[in-house]
Write an enzyme that holds these catalytic residues in place. Structure first.
Site, PDB file in Angstrom:
ATOM      1  N   GLU A  24       0.828  -1.208   0.000  1.00  0.00           N
ATOM      2  CA  GLU A  24       0.000   0.000   0.000  1.00  0.00           C
ATOM      3  C   GLU A  24       0.868   1.266   0.000  1.00  0.00           C
ATOM      4  O   GLU A  24       0.755   2.128   0.879  1.00  0.00           O
ATOM      5  CB  GLU A  24      -0.957   0.005   1.195  1.00  0.00           C
ATOM      6  CG  GLU A  24      -2.022  -1.075   1.114  1.00  0.00           C
ATOM      7  CD  GLU A  24      -3.059  -0.981   2.211  1.00  0.00           C
ATOM      8  OE1 GLU A  24      -4.182  -1.488   2.009  1.00  0.00           O
ATOM      9  OE2 GLU A  24      -2.759  -0.409   3.280  1.00  0.00           O
TER      10      GLU A  24
ATOM     11  N   GLU B 271      -6.539  -7.259  -1.216  1.00  0.00           N
ATOM     12  CA  GLU B 271      -7.129  -7.181   0.125  1.00  0.00           C
ATOM     13  C   GLU B 271      -8.565  -6.700   0.025  1.00  0.00           C
ATOM     14  O   GLU B 271      -8.889  -5.775  -0.712  1.00  0.00           O
ATOM     15  CB  GLU B 271      -6.382  -6.176   1.019  1.00  0.00           C
ATOM     16  CG  GLU B 271      -4.999  -6.548   1.452  1.00  0.00           C
ATOM     17  CD  GLU B 271      -4.417  -5.494   2.394  1.00  0.00           C
ATOM     18  OE1 GLU B 271      -5.218  -4.759   3.040  1.00  0.00           O
ATOM     19  OE2 GLU B 271      -3.191  -5.386   2.477  1.00  0.00           O
TER      20      GLU B 271
END
Length: 685
Positions: free
Chosen positions: A162, A319
Site C-alpha cells: 500500500e 485485500e
C-alpha cells in the site's frame, strides 16, 4: 477496449491446474506459535486457498539487526505452504522499517508540512526520497530475491505494501532536494518554472533552484501550482521507489511477475494509479467498503475503475474484508451473503484473484479487531463457513478466469489531475468533492441498469457512445482537442460545473468558462455562483441543485436548454444545456443534482445517444449487470443489489452459479445473491 499495458499473471499454477481463480489472504505466521502453522495449512486447504501474500510486515523478524539475518522461519513457512499446494505472493517486507533502522537513522522518518517528525510506532514511517532508506530497503529486497528465486512456492513478488497509504506527502529536506530535481526535469529552466507557477504573484519569483521548497505550512495559501506539482511529484516519488525495488527483483528473478497493491477506493487520491499501471506486471488493488447509502455503488465504481486501469485485463484483488474493519468510526460486521456478493462483484469487474486481509485474525496489535478468514472465534464460525463456501463458488467459476472485461457503451472519464487540482485551497468553494460527483453519475447509471465503464483519462473514448466527464477542472489543450474530436466523430459528451477552468499548470483559461470547450458546448460562463451549506436552487424540471450554480450565457443558436433555474440569482437562465454537433452532442450540467436527481436526466441523455439497458425493466436498479468476455462466450454477472428476491424474465443463458431458471424461464436472484450466466459472445449468433 484495452490499453497497451504489460500483463504477466502468477508464475505457475497455484493449485496444480492451468485454470481458475487465485484465492487467499495476507498471511502473517510470525504472529503465531509454530504449532498453529500446520493447522493454518490444513484450514487453507479446506477453504480452497491456493495463494497467500507473505512477509509483508516481517522486516524486523527477517533482519533482527543491521548485520544479522533470520530466514529459517520463513524457509519453513515457504516449504510448508508449497507442500500444501499453496503459492506465495512474497512481499519484499520493506513497508515498515525495524526499530534498529529508525534508531540508527532517524533521518529516514517523514516530516509533515508543519515540520513535525512522524515517529516509529505504527507503519510506513519512511521517506520515499530518503537515500538511506532506499539503500537499506534494496539490500533487503536483494537478500529476499536471492534466497527465494528458485523456491517452487514463489508465484509473484509483492513490492512494499500500500505505497503511500500513510507517507505519500513528505516535506523533509530529502523531499525538497528530490522535488527540485523533479522540477528541473519537468521544466528545464527556472524561467519556465516561474511562468508555470505564476510567480509574479505575491513576489514569488525564483532566481535559484535552491530557493524552491515543498509547499510547507505558510502564512497563507501556498502557490497553487506549487501544490499541484508537489502532488504530482509525490506520486512519482513513490512510483520511483516501486521501480527501484522492481528492478532488483527483475534482475535476479526475471521470470517472476511483480506487483504492488494499489488502493483504488474512497478518497485515497495521492497516488495516480492510472500512471502506475505500466510499472507492474499485473494490477493489484485493495478495497474496503465505505459505509453509507452508496456503499455498494462505491465498491462497484472502484472495481470498475481498477479493471480499466488494468486495461481490461484480469487483476488481483489483494485485500478486502470478510466482515468488519477496525479503522472506521463505527465498524459494522457484514451481513449474511455480503462476503460472497462483495467478492464476486470484484470478480465481475475483472478480478482473477480474490484475497482478504488477513488469513487469521490477529490476537494483538492495532488490527486485532479487523476481520479475517479465520476469526477470533475460530473455524467453527459463520465467517469461516462463508469463506469455505466462497472458495467452492470460485472453483465453479473457473471457466471465467482469464476472461477480459466486455466494454460498455457508456463511460465516466476519471482524471487524477482534475481530482487533485479541483480540491486545492482558495477556490470558489471548499465543499466540492470530485470523486463524489463521479460516483453520483455512476449511481445514476446503476439505477437505470445501464453498464458504464469508469475510464482513466488517456484510455481512449472512441468506442463509447456517451461519455460523462464530471468536474473536468484541469483541461489541457490536448485533452480538449480529444474531447472535441470525440463529439465531432459522433460521440455524446456530458460535462459538469467547474469544468474547463484551468490548463495543466492551473492557469485560468481566459475569455470565459469552460475554456476550450466553450465553442463545443455553445455556452459561456462569466462567473461562478457556489452555494452555501444547506442552500439550494430549484430548476424548472422539478429538480433541486446544490453546491454550485453557473451564470450561463447561451452563445450558439442550436443549443437546447434542457432545464432552467427557477429560483436563485440565475432564475430564468439555462442550468442544463445540450448542443447537437455532427451527429453527436455536447451537454453541460451546471449544478450538483446528486445521484437520485441525475437519474431522469441521464435517461434522457442516454436516449439521445442511443444507449439502453440490457436488463429487463423490472430488474433495472435492483440488479447490476457486468460482462466478462471469454474466448468462446460472454459471462453475465447479475448481482442483486437488494435484500429482496428479484425475478428476471427473458434473460437467457447457461447458469454457471446461482439458482437454475424456473419452469417459466425466469431467473430468481436471492437477496444479496449473484448469478452468473454463460451466453454467446457479443457479435455471435
Amino acid at each position: 477496449m484495452s490499453r497497451a499495458l504489460p500483463h504477466r499473471w502468477l508464475r505457475r499454477p497455484t493449485d496444480g491446474t492451468t485454470d481458475g481463480f487465485a484465492y487467499g489472504a495476507d498471511y502473517n505466521p510470525d504472529q503465531w506459535p509454530r504449532e498453529v502453522w500446520d493447522e493454518d495449512v490444513r484450514l487453507m486447504r479446506e477453504a480452497g486457498v491456493n495463494v497467500v501474500s507473505l512477509a509483508i510486515f516481517s522486516w524486523a523478524r527477517i533482519q533482527p539487526t543491521a548485520d544479522t539475518w533470520d530466514f529459517a522461519w520463513l524457509d519453513e513457512v515457504m516449504d510448508l505452504l508449497h507442500a500444501g499446494g499453496i503459492g506465495v505472493d512474497l512481499a519484499t517486507a520493506t513497508a515498515s522499517p525495524p526499530p534498529w533502522l529508525t534508531t540508527a537513522h532517524p533521518e529516514i522518518l517523514p516530516v509533515t508540512a508543519t515540520g513535525e517528525t512522524l515517529w516509529p510506532g505504527a507503519r510506513q514511517h519512511w521517506r520515499p526520497t530518503s537515500p538511506v532508506f532506499r539503500e537499506h530497503a534494496l539490500r533487503l529486497v536483494t537478500a529476499m530475491a536471492e534466497r527465494y528465486a528458485d523456491h517452487p512456492a514463489l508465484v509473484a513478488w509483492h513490492v512494499n505494501n500500500e505505497l503511500g497509504c500513510h507517507n505519500v506527502y513528505d516535506y523533509s529536506d530529502d523531499a525538497a532536494r528530490a522535488f527540485r530535481q523533479w522540477l528541473r526535469e519537468r521544466y528545464g529552466s527556472l524561467e519556465a518554472l516561474n511562468h508555470a507557477w505564476g510567480t509574479a504573484f505575491w513576489s514569488q519569483r525564483y532566481s535559484d533552484w535552491g530557493q524552491i521548497l515543498p509547499p510547507r505550512r505558510a502564512a497563507s495559501h501556498p502557490n497553487p501550482t506549487q501544490q499541484l506539482d508537489f502532488k504530482r511529484f509525490s506520486s512519482d516519488a513513490l512510483k520511483e521507489h516501486l521501480r527501484a525495488e522492481r528492478e532488483v527483483l527483475r534482475a535476479i528473478t526475471p521470470d517472476v511477475p511483480v506487483t504492488t497493491n494499489f488502493m483504488v477506493m474512497g478518497e485515497t487520491k495521492g497516488m495516480n494509479y492510472a500512471d502506475w499501471a505500466s510499472e507492474v506486471d499485473f494490477v493489484s488493488n485493495d478495497h474496503y467498503v465505505t459505509p453509507g447509502p452508496q456503499a455498494l455503488d462505491e465498491l462497484s465504481f472502484s472495481a470498475n475503475l481498477t479493471g480499466n486501469i488494468a486495461g481490461g485485463r484480469p487483476w488481483f484483488l489483494m485485500e478486502h474484508s470478510t466482515s468488519a474493519v477496525n479503522w472506521q468510526p463505527v465498524n459494522r460486521a457484514k451481513r449474511p451473503g455480503e462476503l460472497a456478493r462483495d467478492s464476486l462483484l470484484h470478480v465481475a469487474h475483472g478480478a482473477d484473484a480474490v484475497c482478504f486481509f488477513q488469513w487469521r485474525q490477529s490476537a494483538a496489535g492495532a488490527e486485532k479487531y479487523h476481520s479475517a478468514m479465520v476469526p477470533h472465534a475460530g473455524p467453527d464460525s459463520d465467517v469461516f463457513r462463508s469463506v469455505v463456501a466462497l472458495g467452492a463458488t470460485l472453483r465453479e467459476l473457473a471457466p471465467v478466469a482469464g476472461s477480459t472485461r466486455r466494454p460498455a457503451r457508456a463511460a465516466i472519464l476519471f482524471d487524477w489531475h482534475s481530482w487533485w487540482a479541483s480540491e486545492l485551497d482558495s477556490h470558489p468553494t471548499s465543499r466540492l468533492r470530485y470523486r463524489q460527483e463521479a460516483l453520483d453519475w455512476y449511481s445514476a447509471f446503476l439505477a437505470l441498469g445501464v453498464r458504464a465503464d469508469v475510464v482513466p483519462a488517456g484510455a481512449g473514448l472512441d468506442d463509447y457512445a456517451l461519455v460523462v466527464a464530471p468536474v473536468l477542472y484541469s483541461l489541457p489543450q490536448a485533452l480538449a482537442k480529444e474531447l472535441t474530436a470525440y463529439v465531432e466523430g459522433g460521440g455524446h459528451l456530458v460535462t459538469t460545473y467547474f469544468s474547463g477552468i484551468v490548463d495543466e499548470n492551473d492557469h485560468a483559461w481566459l475569455g470565459g468558462y469552460p475554456g476550450p470547450l466553450r465553442d463545443l458546448l455553445g455556452i459561456r460562463v462569466e462567473e461562478f455562483s457556489p452555494l452555501l451549506d444547506e442552500e439550494t436552487v430549484a430548476l424548472d424540471d422539478g429538480t433541486t441543485g446544490s453546491l454550485w450554480t453557473d451564470q450561463i450565457t447561451v452563445s450558439a443558436p442550436d443549443v437546447e436548454v434542457l432545464a432552467r433555474y427557477a429560483t436563485g440569482h440565475h432564475a430564468g437562465r439555462a442550468a442544463i444545456t445540450r448542443r447537437p454537433v455532427a451527429g453527436g452532442s455536447a451537454a453541460h450540467v451546471s449544478t450538483r443534482l446528486g445521484a437520485q436527481q441525475l437519474t431522469p436526466l441521464l435517461r434522457r441523455l442516454l436516449d439521445g445517444a442511443g444507449v439502453s439497458s440490457e436488463l429487463p425493466p423490472e430488474a433495472r436498479g435492483a440488479v447490476e449487470l457486468t460482462v466478462r468476455a471469454g474466448r468462446d462466450a460472454d459471462y453475465w454477472f447479475l448481482v442483486n443489489r437488494t435484500e429482496q428476491e428479484v425475478t428476471l424474465a427473458g434473460v437467457a443463458g447457461e447458469v454457471v452459479i446461482g439458482g437454475p431458471a424456473e419452469a417459466d424461464g425466469a431467473l430468481r436472484l436471492p437477496p444479496v445473491g449473484v448469478t452468473v450466466l454463460r451466453r454467446p459472445a457479443a457479435g455471435t449468433a
